[in-house]
Scaffold this motif. Structure first.
Motif, PDB file in Angstrom:
ATOM      1  N   ASP A  54      12.650 -31.006  47.687  1.00 58.48           N
ATOM      2  CA  ASP A  54      12.388 -29.741  47.018  1.00 58.48           C
ATOM      3  C   ASP A  54      13.311 -29.614  46.072  1.00 58.48           C
ATOM      4  OD1 ASP A  54       9.473 -29.667  47.895  1.00 58.48           O
ATOM      5  OD2 ASP A  54      10.110 -27.836  49.299  1.00 58.48           O
ATOM      6  N   GLN A  55      14.572 -29.522  46.513  1.00 62.46           N
ATOM      7  CA  GLN A  55      15.776 -29.167  45.501  1.00 62.46           C
ATOM      8  C   GLN A  55      15.591 -29.921  44.237  1.00 62.46           C
ATOM      9  OE1 GLN A  55      19.242 -28.837  47.784  1.00 62.46           O
ATOM     10  NE2 GLN A  55      20.458 -28.518  45.834  1.00 62.46           N
ATOM     11  N   ALA A  56      15.404 -31.091  44.336  1.00 68.19           N
ATOM     12  CA  ALA A  56      15.286 -32.060  43.097  1.00 68.19           C
ATOM     13  C   ALA A  56      14.158 -31.863  42.376  1.00 68.19           C
ATOM     14  CB  ALA A  56      15.365 -33.704  43.863  1.00 68.19           C
ATOM     15  N   PHE A  57      13.164 -31.328  43.128  1.00 68.11           N
ATOM     16  CA  PHE A  57      11.748 -31.237  42.599  1.00 68.11           C
ATOM     17  C   PHE A  57      12.107 -29.914  41.611  1.00 68.11           C
ATOM     18  CE2 PHE A  57       7.835 -28.990  42.061  1.00 68.11           C
ATOM     19  CZ  PHE A  57       6.806 -30.043  42.076  1.00 68.11           C
ATOM     20  N   PHE A  58      12.589 -28.996  42.124  1.00 65.58           N
ATOM     21  CA  PHE A  58      12.545 -27.546  41.409  1.00 65.58           C
ATOM     22  C   PHE A  58      13.567 -27.811  40.409  1.00 65.58           C
ATOM     23  CE2 PHE A  58       9.955 -26.088  44.915  1.00 65.58           C
ATOM     24  CZ  PHE A  58       9.324 -25.469  44.255  1.00 65.58           C
ATOM     25  N   ARG A  59      14.754 -28.414  40.390  1.00 69.54           N
ATOM     26  CA  ARG A  59      15.742 -28.678  39.587  1.00 69.54           C
ATOM     27  C   ARG A  59      15.373 -29.279  38.288  1.00 69.54           C
ATOM     28  NH1 ARG A  59      21.303 -28.397  39.577  1.00 69.54           N
ATOM     29  NH2 ARG A  59      22.260 -29.917  38.407  1.00 69.54           N
ATOM     30  N   LYS A  60      14.569 -30.503  38.580  1.00 67.47           N
ATOM     31  CA  LYS A  60      13.926 -31.066  37.495  1.00 67.47           C
ATOM     32  C   LYS A  60      12.661 -30.130  36.688  1.00 67.47           C
ATOM     33  CE  LYS A  60      11.921 -35.598  35.792  1.00 67.47           C
ATOM     34  NZ  LYS A  60      11.996 -36.973  36.425  1.00 67.47           N
ATOM     35  N   ALA A  61      12.142 -29.317  37.719  1.00 68.91           N
ATOM     36  CA  ALA A  61      11.084 -28.515  36.819  1.00 68.91           C
ATOM     37  C   ALA A  61      11.819 -27.472  36.009  1.00 68.91           C
ATOM     38  CB  ALA A  61      10.150 -27.758  37.874  1.00 68.91           C
ATOM     39  N   SER A  62      12.886 -27.108  36.393  1.00 70.99           N
ATOM     40  CA  SER A  62      13.821 -26.037  35.577  1.00 70.99           C
ATOM     41  C   SER A  62      14.141 -26.728  34.307  1.00 70.99           C
ATOM     42  CB  SER A  62      15.044 -25.577  36.481  1.00 70.99           C
ATOM     43  OG  SER A  62      15.907 -24.574  35.903  1.00 70.99           O
ATOM     44  N   TYR A  63      14.588 -27.811  34.696  1.00 68.25           N
ATOM     45  CA  TYR A  63      15.284 -28.699  33.156  1.00 68.25           C
ATOM     46  C   TYR A  63      14.096 -28.793  32.242  1.00 68.25           C
ATOM     47  CZ  TYR A  63      17.013 -32.476  30.308  1.00 68.25           C
ATOM     48  OH  TYR A  63      17.617 -33.293  29.484  1.00 68.25           O
ATOM     49  N   LEU A  64      12.692 -29.053  32.741  1.00 66.17           N
ATOM     50  CA  LEU A  64      11.494 -29.273  31.852  1.00 66.17           C
ATOM     51  C   LEU A  64      11.234 -27.990  31.174  1.00 66.17           C
ATOM     52  CD1 LEU A  64       9.454 -31.844  33.940  1.00 66.17           C
ATOM     53  CD2 LEU A  64      10.950 -32.205  31.659  1.00 66.17           C
ATOM     54  N   ALA A  65      11.183 -27.093  32.126  1.00 68.12           N
ATOM     55  CA  ALA A  65      10.637 -25.589  31.696  1.00 68.12           C
ATOM     56  C   ALA A  65      11.586 -25.244  30.541  1.00 68.12           C
ATOM     57  CB  ALA A  65      10.849 -24.664  32.948  1.00 68.12           C
ATOM     58  N   ARG A  66      12.902 -25.432  30.388  1.00 67.05           N
ATOM     59  CA  ARG A  66      13.834 -25.133  29.556  1.00 67.05           C
ATOM     60  C   ARG A  66      13.679 -25.677  28.285  1.00 67.05           C
ATOM     61  NH1 ARG A  66      18.237 -28.797  29.772  1.00 67.05           N
ATOM     62  NH2 ARG A  66      17.994 -28.987  27.489  1.00 67.05           N
ATOM     63  N   GLY A 116      10.570 -26.266  27.328  1.00 68.89           N
ATOM     64  CA  GLY A 116       9.405 -25.442  26.662  1.00 68.89           C
ATOM     65  C   GLY A 116       9.867 -24.218  26.170  1.00 68.89           C
ATOM     66  N   SER A 117      10.575 -23.448  27.054  1.00 70.41           N
ATOM     67  CA  SER A 117      10.847 -22.100  26.557  1.00 70.41           C
ATOM     68  C   SER A 117      12.295 -21.861  27.497  1.00 70.41           C
ATOM     69  CB  SER A 117       9.875 -21.135  26.965  1.00 70.41           C
ATOM     70  OG  SER A 117      10.427 -19.804  26.687  1.00 70.41           O
ATOM     71  N   GLY A 118      13.218 -21.324  26.924  1.00 72.10           N
ATOM     72  CA  GLY A 118      14.644 -21.290  27.660  1.00 72.10           C
ATOM     73  C   GLY A 118      14.557 -20.405  28.810  1.00 72.10           C
ATOM     74  N   SER A 119      14.013 -19.310  28.780  1.00 71.28           N
ATOM     75  CA  SER A 119      13.822 -18.090  29.537  1.00 71.28           C
ATOM     76  C   SER A 119      13.116 -18.955  30.904  1.00 71.28           C
ATOM     77  CB  SER A 119      13.470 -17.010  29.342  1.00 71.28           C
ATOM     78  OG  SER A 119      12.164 -17.056  28.578  1.00 71.28           O
ATOM     79  N   ALA A 120      12.079 -19.727  30.604  1.00 68.99           N
ATOM     80  CA  ALA A 120      11.291 -20.360  31.345  1.00 68.99           C
ATOM     81  C   ALA A 120      12.041 -20.941  32.547  1.00 68.99           C
ATOM     82  CB  ALA A 120      10.336 -21.180  30.824  1.00 68.99           C
ATOM     83  N   SER A 121      13.263 -21.479  32.371  1.00 70.97           N
ATOM     84  CA  SER A 121      13.825 -22.452  33.274  1.00 70.97           C
ATOM     85  C   SER A 121      14.534 -21.488  34.508  1.00 70.97           C
ATOM     86  CB  SER A 121      15.365 -22.727  32.472  1.00 70.97           C
ATOM     87  OG  SER A 121      16.057 -21.822  32.096  1.00 70.97           O
ATOM     88  N   ARG A 122      14.403 -20.143  34.044  1.00 71.90           N
ATOM     89  CA  ARG A 122      14.873 -19.337  35.263  1.00 71.90           C
ATOM     90  C   ARG A 122      13.676 -18.786  36.341  1.00 71.90           C
ATOM     91  NH1 ARG A 122      17.379 -15.963  30.853  1.00 71.90           N
ATOM     92  NH2 ARG A 122      15.530 -14.724  31.236  1.00 71.90           N
ATOM     93  N   SER A 123      12.303 -19.272  35.755  1.00 68.52           N
ATOM     94  CA  SER A 123      11.508 -18.696  36.573  1.00 68.52           C
ATOM     95  C   SER A 123      10.995 -19.363  37.876  1.00 68.52           C
ATOM     96  CB  SER A 123      10.146 -18.783  35.961  1.00 68.52           C
ATOM     97  OG  SER A 123      10.065 -17.678  35.120  1.00 68.52           O
ATOM     98  N   LEU A 124      12.022 -20.477  38.054  1.00 71.44           N
ATOM     99  CA  LEU A 124      11.585 -21.203  39.422  1.00 71.44           C
ATOM    100  C   LEU A 124      12.021 -21.207  40.686  1.00 71.44           C
ATOM    101  CD1 LEU A 124      10.164 -23.928  38.518  1.00 71.44           C
ATOM    102  CD2 LEU A 124      11.443 -23.162  36.571  1.00 71.44           C
ATOM    103  N   SER A 141       6.892 -22.409  32.680  1.00 76.73           N
ATOM    104  CA  SER A 141       7.382 -23.077  33.828  1.00 76.73           C
ATOM    105  C   SER A 141       6.311 -23.378  34.965  1.00 76.73           C
ATOM    106  CB  SER A 141       8.228 -21.781  34.724  1.00 76.73           C
ATOM    107  OG  SER A 141       7.321 -20.635  35.006  1.00 76.73           O
ATOM    108  N   ALA A 142       4.960 -22.785  34.623  1.00 76.70           N
ATOM    109  CA  ALA A 142       3.819 -23.467  35.273  1.00 76.70           C
ATOM    110  C   ALA A 142       3.734 -24.747  34.997  1.00 76.70           C
ATOM    111  CB  ALA A 142       2.760 -22.343  35.428  1.00 76.70           C
ATOM    112  N   LEU A 143       3.778 -25.207  33.753  1.00 80.34           N
ATOM    113  CA  LEU A 143       3.328 -26.292  33.157  1.00 80.34           C
ATOM    114  C   LEU A 143       4.597 -27.344  33.589  1.00 80.34           C
ATOM    115  CD1 LEU A 143       2.620 -25.975  29.576  1.00 80.34           C
ATOM    116  CD2 LEU A 143       1.187 -27.108  31.124  1.00 80.34           C
TER     117      LEU A 143
END
Ligand code: PMV
Length: 361
Positions: A151-163, A165-173, A131-133
């Motif tokens: 910000d909403q669009a920012f974190f949504r895209k970060a969650s998509y990308l984190a997913r 990388g690792s599924g559970s990472a999508s939930r760390s945002l 999620s940090a990456l």
């Protein structure tokens, strides 16, 4: 959701040099994600609490790449030491998203990362690390293309990308809690991104504690990705996915109402189911240790005797996560120290529900 964008390329004559940095937390699943398909899509919806003390800090440095090819070379340092195996995973992750971020192919990237918890503590670092990456990548998009200002669009895209990388990472945002995966009763839920969930929780959960009792520092015998894979042939898989959805329905209600008894019975069942699925995989494996079971028995006896709301959950490992309202910290803390910690390595990690990631200037 289609984030592919061939236009996100930099001016080849003015390639930038600089860095971005994020701190992102780990999370603990209440309803577990175990089993996936397609490109990192979950077989069932999951819900987690966002942690605070257990986090990763990641600084991403970029500069113009000399060679012209499709690779995204990455140097990676964990606590200042090069980690070639992790660098390879991150390089694979970056190369897998060049249709979303084609500018990655134009840069030389170095990742400087550190975890707040010891590497050998047996805490999964992939959720906080990935999620940090992902957040660093979204910061690059914001910086280079003046995009994602919302910000909403920012974190949504970060969650998509984190997913990816690792599924559970999508939930760390998100602060306090996040839900990932489509569920009929949750408006806006999606297999592709996690959504914020704090406003659906009773206030008692907003300051929940998670004390992690370390049972073993050994590295896992079976990785999470191999574990997900084994679910594809597990004879209990279908009934498990149904159970997860039912658990989530009941947990949604209990979480709104602050019903700790129902909350506790569901999260304990989820933890034991996760490990039962490992035991019933082929080949079978066991990640709990005898001390894990002894601790579970003691937690249940303590709860009955003291009438205090102390519940356990487990991640993919032997360490016990103890969840309880912060108002009972004194009595429960003493029990954990005296009765549980000596059964394990003696080390415990005190954590609590946290406020989500932070950008560091
Ligand atoms: O994110 P992954 O692919 O490492 O899967 C982790 C799954 C569990 O941590 C075991 C459960 C969960 O939902 O976090």
């Amino acid at each position: 959701m289609d984030y592919r964008n061939p236009k996100l390329l930099l001016d080849a004559n003015q390639l930038p040099t600089g860095k971005v940095k994020w701190r992102s937390p780990s999370n603990i699943a209440l309803v577990k994600y175990w089993g996936k398909h397609g490109r990192q899509l979950p077989r069932n919806a999951s819900l987690s609490l966002t942690l605070s003390a257990a986090h990763t800090e990641t600084e991403l440095h970029y500069r113009p790449k000399k060679e012209h090819n499709d690779r995204v070379p990455v140097n990676l340092f964990l606590d200042g030491t090069p980690q070639p195996a992790f660098a390879e995973r991150v390089q694979g992750f970056f190369e897998g998203i060049t249709t979303i971020y084609p500018f990655l192919r134009q840069l030389d990237l170095s990742v400087y990362t550190s975890n707040s918890f010891p590497h050998s503590a047996g805490i999964a670092s992939s959720a906080s690390a990935m999620s940090a990456l992902a957040l660093c990548l979204c910061s690059l998009e914001r910086k280079f293309f003046l995009a994602l200002s919302d910000d909403q669009a920012f974190f949504r895209k970060a969650s998509y990308l984190a997913r990816l990388g690792s599924g559970s990472a999508s939930r760390s945002l998100y602060p306090v809690a996040a839900l990932w995966g489509y569920h009929t009763e949750v408006k806006g839920s999606s297999d592709e991104v996690a959504i914020p969930f704090a406003d659906q929780l009773h206030p008692v959960f907003q300051s929940f504690r998670d004390t992690i009792v370390l049972v073993s520092k050994a590295t896992k015998q079976v990785s999470s990705s191999a574990g997900h894979q084994l679910m594809e042939q597990n004879v209990f898989a279908d009934v498990r996915y149904q159970q997860a959805n039912q658990h989530l329905s009941r947990l949604l209600l209990a979480s709104r109402e602050g019903d700790l008894e129902i909350f506790g019975s569901i999260i304990e069942s989820e933890a034991l189911t996760l490990h039962a699925l490992m035991m019933t995989s082929n080949p079978s494996y066991i990640l709990m240790e005898p001390a894990t079971l002894e601790m579970i028995q003691r937690v249940r006896a303590f709860r009955t005797e003291q009438q205090l709301p102390l519940y356990f959950t487990l991640d993919a490992g032997p360490n016990l996560h103890l969840l309880y309202p912060s108002e009972h910290m004194e009595a429960i803390g003493a029990f954990i120290q005296e009765s549980l910690a000596p059964l394990g390595t003696g080390q415990i990690i005190e954590d609590s529900v946290g406020q989500g990631p932070v950008e560091i200037d």
